[in-house]
Design a protein around this motif. Structure first.
Motif, PDB file in Angstrom:
ATOM      1  N   GLN A 128       0.843  -1.188   0.000  1.00  0.00           N
ATOM      2  CA  GLN A 128       0.000   0.000   0.000  1.00  0.00           C
ATOM      3  C   GLN A 128       0.887   1.251   0.000  1.00  0.00           C
ATOM      4  O   GLN A 128       2.008   1.230   0.511  1.00  0.00           O
ATOM      5  CB  GLN A 128      -0.913   0.003   1.233  1.00  0.00           C
ATOM      6  CG  GLN A 128      -1.826  -1.217   1.330  1.00  0.00           C
ATOM      7  CD  GLN A 128      -2.806  -1.294   0.175  1.00  0.00           C
ATOM      8  OE1 GLN A 128      -3.343  -0.276  -0.268  1.00  0.00           O
ATOM      9  NE2 GLN A 128      -3.034  -2.503  -0.335  1.00  0.00           N
ATOM     10  N   SER A 129       0.381   2.330  -0.534  1.00  0.00           N
ATOM     11  CA  SER A 129       1.195   3.538  -0.722  1.00  0.00           C
ATOM     12  C   SER A 129       1.765   4.082   0.584  1.00  0.00           C
ATOM     13  O   SER A 129       2.866   4.629   0.605  1.00  0.00           O
ATOM     14  CB  SER A 129       0.372   4.623  -1.426  1.00  0.00           C
ATOM     15  OG  SER A 129      -0.761   4.962  -0.652  1.00  0.00           O
ATOM     16  N   ASN A 130       1.023   3.941   1.686  1.00  0.00           N
ATOM     17  CA  ASN A 130       1.508   4.512   2.952  1.00  0.00           C
ATOM     18  C   ASN A 130       1.938   3.443   3.946  1.00  0.00           C
ATOM     19  O   ASN A 130       2.165   3.737   5.124  1.00  0.00           O
ATOM     20  CB  ASN A 130       0.407   5.369   3.583  1.00  0.00           C
ATOM     21  CG  ASN A 130      -0.808   4.543   3.977  1.00  0.00           C
ATOM     22  OD1 ASN A 130      -1.010   3.441   3.446  1.00  0.00           O
ATOM     23  ND2 ASN A 130      -1.607   5.062   4.894  1.00  0.00           N
ATOM     24  N   ALA A 131       2.070   2.201   3.488  1.00  0.00           N
ATOM     25  CA  ALA A 131       2.387   1.106   4.411  1.00  0.00           C
ATOM     26  C   ALA A 131       3.749   1.300   5.081  1.00  0.00           C
ATOM     27  O   ALA A 131       3.877   1.140   6.301  1.00  0.00           O
ATOM     28  CB  ALA A 131       2.358  -0.231   3.678  1.00  0.00           C
ATOM     29  N   LEU A 132       4.754   1.660   4.303  1.00  0.00           N
ATOM     30  CA  LEU A 132       6.088   1.846   4.870  1.00  0.00           C
ATOM     31  C   LEU A 132       6.083   2.972   5.888  1.00  0.00           C
ATOM     32  O   LEU A 132       6.665   2.854   6.968  1.00  0.00           O
ATOM     33  CB  LEU A 132       7.100   2.126   3.762  1.00  0.00           C
ATOM     34  CG  LEU A 132       8.538   2.373   4.237  1.00  0.00           C
ATOM     35  CD1 LEU A 132       9.107   1.130   4.904  1.00  0.00           C
ATOM     36  CD2 LEU A 132       9.419   2.797   3.072  1.00  0.00           C
ATOM     37  N   ASP A 133       5.415   4.066   5.564  1.00  0.00           N
ATOM     38  CA  ASP A 133       5.361   5.210   6.488  1.00  0.00           C
ATOM     39  C   ASP A 133       4.695   4.810   7.804  1.00  0.00           C
ATOM     40  O   ASP A 133       5.086   5.281   8.877  1.00  0.00           O
ATOM     41  CB  ASP A 133       4.590   6.369   5.849  1.00  0.00           C
ATOM     42  CG  ASP A 133       5.228   6.834   4.557  1.00  0.00           C
ATOM     43  OD1 ASP A 133       6.424   7.138   4.560  1.00  0.00           O
ATOM     44  OD2 ASP A 133       4.524   6.880   3.544  1.00  0.00           O
ATOM     45  N   THR A 134       3.701   3.927   7.724  1.00  0.00           N
ATOM     46  CA  THR A 134       3.024   3.471   8.935  1.00  0.00           C
ATOM     47  C   THR A 134       3.979   2.669   9.813  1.00  0.00           C
ATOM     48  O   THR A 134       4.044   2.870  11.034  1.00  0.00           O
ATOM     49  CB  THR A 134       1.809   2.597   8.576  1.00  0.00           C
ATOM     50  OG1 THR A 134       0.887   3.382   7.817  1.00  0.00           O
ATOM     51  CG2 THR A 134       1.120   2.079   9.829  1.00  0.00           C
ATOM     52  N   HIS A 135       4.752   1.767   9.205  1.00  0.00           N
ATOM     53  CA  HIS A 135       5.726   0.976   9.972  1.00  0.00           C
ATOM     54  C   HIS A 135       6.769   1.892  10.615  1.00  0.00           C
ATOM     55  O   HIS A 135       7.124   1.710  11.785  1.00  0.00           O
ATOM     56  CB  HIS A 135       6.443  -0.029   9.073  1.00  0.00           C
ATOM     57  CG  HIS A 135       5.541  -1.067   8.488  1.00  0.00           C
ATOM     58  ND1 HIS A 135       4.583  -1.730   9.219  1.00  0.00           N
ATOM     59  CD2 HIS A 135       5.446  -1.573   7.224  1.00  0.00           C
ATOM     60  CE1 HIS A 135       3.943  -2.585   8.444  1.00  0.00           C
ATOM     61  NE2 HIS A 135       4.455  -2.503   7.229  1.00  0.00           N
ATOM     62  N   VAL A 136       7.249   2.865   9.865  1.00  0.00           N
ATOM     63  CA  VAL A 136       8.271   3.779  10.388  1.00  0.00           C
ATOM     64  C   VAL A 136       7.697   4.614  11.531  1.00  0.00           C
ATOM     65  O   VAL A 136       8.357   4.819  12.558  1.00  0.00           O
ATOM     66  CB  VAL A 136       8.810   4.689   9.266  1.00  0.00           C
ATOM     67  CG1 VAL A 136       9.712   5.770   9.846  1.00  0.00           C
ATOM     68  CG2 VAL A 136       9.577   3.875   8.237  1.00  0.00           C
ATOM     69  N   SER A 137       6.478   5.092  11.363  1.00  0.00           N
ATOM     70  CA  SER A 137       5.850   5.911  12.397  1.00  0.00           C
ATOM     71  C   SER A 137       5.694   5.132  13.703  1.00  0.00           C
ATOM     72  O   SER A 137       5.997   5.646  14.791  1.00  0.00           O
ATOM     73  CB  SER A 137       4.485   6.402  11.906  1.00  0.00           C
ATOM     74  OG  SER A 137       3.845   7.164  12.904  1.00  0.00           O
ATOM     75  N   ARG A 138       5.250   3.896  13.601  1.00  0.00           N
ATOM     76  CA  ARG A 138       5.081   3.079  14.807  1.00  0.00           C
ATOM     77  C   ARG A 138       6.425   2.771  15.453  1.00  0.00           C
ATOM     78  O   ARG A 138       6.566   2.805  16.681  1.00  0.00           O
ATOM     79  CB  ARG A 138       4.360   1.786  14.442  1.00  0.00           C
ATOM     80  CG  ARG A 138       2.895   1.992  14.083  1.00  0.00           C
ATOM     81  CD  ARG A 138       2.272   0.711  13.567  1.00  0.00           C
ATOM     82  NE  ARG A 138       0.861   0.895  13.236  1.00  0.00           N
ATOM     83  CZ  ARG A 138       0.134   0.037  12.548  1.00  0.00           C
ATOM     84  NH1 ARG A 138       0.684  -1.093  12.098  1.00  0.00           N
ATOM     85  NH2 ARG A 138      -1.141   0.274  12.301  1.00  0.00           N
ATOM     86  N   LEU A 139       7.428   2.478  14.622  1.00  0.00           N
ATOM     87  CA  LEU A 139       8.761   2.213  15.148  1.00  0.00           C
ATOM     88  C   LEU A 139       9.326   3.453  15.831  1.00  0.00           C
ATOM     89  O   LEU A 139       9.921   3.358  16.915  1.00  0.00           O
ATOM     90  CB  LEU A 139       9.687   1.770  14.011  1.00  0.00           C
ATOM     91  CG  LEU A 139      11.159   1.573  14.368  1.00  0.00           C
ATOM     92  CD1 LEU A 139      11.330   0.501  15.437  1.00  0.00           C
ATOM     93  CD2 LEU A 139      11.966   1.209  13.116  1.00  0.00           C
TER      94      LEU A 139
END
Length: 224
Positions: A186-197
């Protein structure tokens, strides 16, 4: 850590993929020489597990092609053949290790960790950044002796950033470290993982920060 598994036996490939994923590795599976060549051309893997007997040829023919593109990437050869001459041929062809079938998955994982600790694999068994310690061999993060529990993909993001500590990691490089060829991203999937990390590192007072470089990628730095 992203592994290319070249194995045509369906049950064997499924078992090995499952075992590697339990150790938070991303696995791309190629059942033939032709599909392996296509995967190799992507230049995204950290190690190769290579079966010899493939439907369209001998897996050893892939080793020069892997070496020409990826230099010192660790290669472990799997085979049903166990005679000395065959093992010598595998090692002489450029493989880092040679494992005859049948074998215990735990032994393969131990050999994989060993080749990754060599100078041509991981440069260091562990890395420390701020108060954070990451063990590359056992896929574990800790802060002052306390385990930092992370979901698989957040752990993969952290590993990729730590490998390039202090340097910007391109979005495409992070995606290559976190997803395999079959994943729908998904377009924002990586950003979501980074944000949570990022939130977990801050909450644990890890002493490191993730900075976003707009339109480029992310950067992990120690806090001053």
């Amino acid at each position: 850590m992203r592994i290319l598994l070249v194995e045509d036996e369906v049950a064997m490939a499924a078992a090995l993929s499952a075992a590697l994923k339990r150790y938070d590795m991303v696995v791309d599976h190629a059942p033939t020489v032709a599909e392996a060549e296509e995967a190799i051309s992507a230049d995204v893997h950290d190690a190769v597990i290579l079966d010899r007997r493939l439907p369209d040829g001998d897996g050893l023919t892939l080793i020069p092609k892997i070496r020409s593109r990826a230099g010192g990437i660790p290669i472990i050869v799997l085979t049903a053949r166990s005679d000395l001459a065959d093992r010598v041929a595998g090692l002489d062809s450029g493989a880092d290790d040679y494992l005859p079938k049948p074998f215990a998955v735990e032994e393969l994982l131990a050999r994989l960790r060993a080749v990754l600790r060599r100078p041509t694999g991981l440069q260091s068994h562990q890395v420390r950044a701020g108060r954070l310690i990451f063990d590359f061999s056992h896929r574990e993060a800790s802060i002052e002796g306390r385990s930092l529990e992370l979901p698989r993909r957040e752990l993969l993001v952290l590993e990729a950033l730590l490998r390039r500590m202090g340097r910007t990691v391109l979005r495409s490089s992070l995606e290559n470290a976190v997803y395999n060829f079959d994943d729908e991203i998904q377009s924002n999937a990586l950003d979501t993982h980074v944000s949570r990390l990022r939130r977990k590192l801050a909450g644990a007072d890890a002493g490191v920060e993730i900075h976003g470089i707009r339109g480029v990628g992310y950067l992990l730095k120690q806090q001053s």
